[in-house]
Design a protein around this motif. Structure first.
Motif, PDB file in Angstrom:
ATOM      1  N   HIS A 111      -2.564   3.446  -2.252  1.00 13.60           N
ATOM      2  CA  HIS A 111      -3.965   3.202  -1.880  1.00 13.60           C
ATOM      3  C   HIS A 111      -4.384   4.065  -0.696  1.00 13.60           C
ATOM      4  N   GLU A 122       7.839   3.657   0.622  1.00 14.45           N
ATOM      5  CA  GLU A 122       6.412   3.920   0.840  1.00 14.45           C
ATOM      6  C   GLU A 122       6.190   4.759   2.087  1.00 14.45           C
ATOM      7  N   ASP A 170       1.146   2.210   7.028  1.00 16.25           N
ATOM      8  CA  ASP A 170       1.823   1.371   6.036  1.00 16.25           C
ATOM      9  C   ASP A 170       3.061   2.106   5.520  1.00 16.25           C
ATOM     10  N   GLU A 221       3.776   4.811  -2.982  1.00 18.64           N
ATOM     11  CA  GLU A 221       4.741   3.718  -2.823  1.00 18.64           C
ATOM     12  C   GLU A 221       5.335   3.261  -4.148  1.00 18.64           C
TER      13      GLU A 221
HETATM   14 CO    CO Z   1       0.758   0.172   0.811  1.00 21.38          CO
END
Ligand code: CO
Ligand code: MF3
Ligand code: CO
Length: 260
Positions: free
Chosen positions: A169, A233, A106, A201
């Motif tokens: 996360h 991020e 991510d 992020e």
């Molecule tokens: Co994320």
């Protein structure tokens, strides 16, 4: 429970993360005035599915309709790609999450369309610098709260605010796992351990930290005062002696490994 990843899991998340970073590298020359965010999203989806033989983790996630999130100016996050055209001076975040071989990576970055204001440039720089400084403190034995502390100091100094409603996360087999990574000064204590993987992020706002979710689409998050917002991020692995930036791109002037 925060999952400590095995070597095999780490390698798979490293691959998914590299793919996500490569999507941002691929899309960069296309982020120009006149293109629609849907055209950018279509290119990302085609690249992920047909070149990378992977999946977008966002598409269908809790009903999310597109491959990427594209968030312009006062949109904080979760902007849905549409027929809307980019304009000179826009600041644009593209957030990509790739799912490959059962694991996620991510990452997001800002793009500036043509020329923008000094304030917008400073906002983007603040978001990136706060992410970098936060990555630099990651190591086994460090408290997760240090991340929020570092970002808070940088945002305060610049006179900007930090979004409180959305956070980083843990990531791995699940898109969003424990721990919750807060980007502001907080007491959410957790001692970092080797093998943890999470995102950092920070969303930095020029004005108020307050956000509003669109009642129309249920996704688009805007600043309450319509002033601009910026976000970067990365997906980060806690190593023996520091951190590895799993989503590092070739355009970044930052080391993949932080050693302490
Ligand atoms: Co994320
Ligand atoms: N990529 C976002 C994050 O950083 C989450 C997007 S969820 C979506 O956690 F459904 F909006 F795509
Ligand atoms: Co993301």
């Amino acid at each position: 429970m925060v999952i400590i990843k095995t070597q095999d899991e780490i390698e798979k998340i490293r691959i998914a993360s590299t793919l996500a970073a490569q999507v941002l590298e691929m899309i960069e020359p296309h982020v120009q005035a006149g293109i629609t965010t849907e055209e950018l999203d279509d290119m990302c989806l085609d690249y992920i599915e047909n070149e990378q033989k992977a999946l977008s983790a966002c598409l269908g996630y809790h009903g999310y309709p597109k491959c990427t999130c594209i968030s312009i100016n006062e949109v904080v996050c979760h902007g849905i790609p549409s027929k809307h055209k980019l304009r000179n001076g826009d600041i644009v975040n593209i957030d990509v999450t790739v799912l490959k071989d059962g694991f996620h990576g991510d990452t997001s970055r800002m793009f500036i369309v043509g020329e923008t204001s000094l304030r917008n440039k400073k906002l983007c720089q603040c978001a990136q610098q706060s992410l970098y400084e936060a990555i630099k403190v990651v190591r086994p034995g460090e408290n997760l709260t240090t991340i929020g502390e570092v970002i808070q100091k940088i945002a305060d100094k610049a006179g900007f605010s930090i979004v409180r409603d959305y956070c980083g996360h843990g990531i791995g087999r699940d898109f969003h796992e424990e721990p919750t990574v807060l980007h502001f000064k907080n007491k959410h204590s957790l001692i970092l351990q080797k093998g943890m993987i999470f995102t950092i992020e920070p969303m930095i706002n020029a004005g108020t930290h307050h956000c509003k979710v669109s009642k129309k689409d249920g996704w688009t998050v805007k600043t309450a005062d319509k002033q601009p917002s910026a976000q970067y991020e990365h997906t980060i692995l806690v190593t023996d002696d520091g951190a590895e930036v799993l989503t590092l791109r070739s355009d970044e002037n930052f080391d993949r490994f932080i050693h302490h």
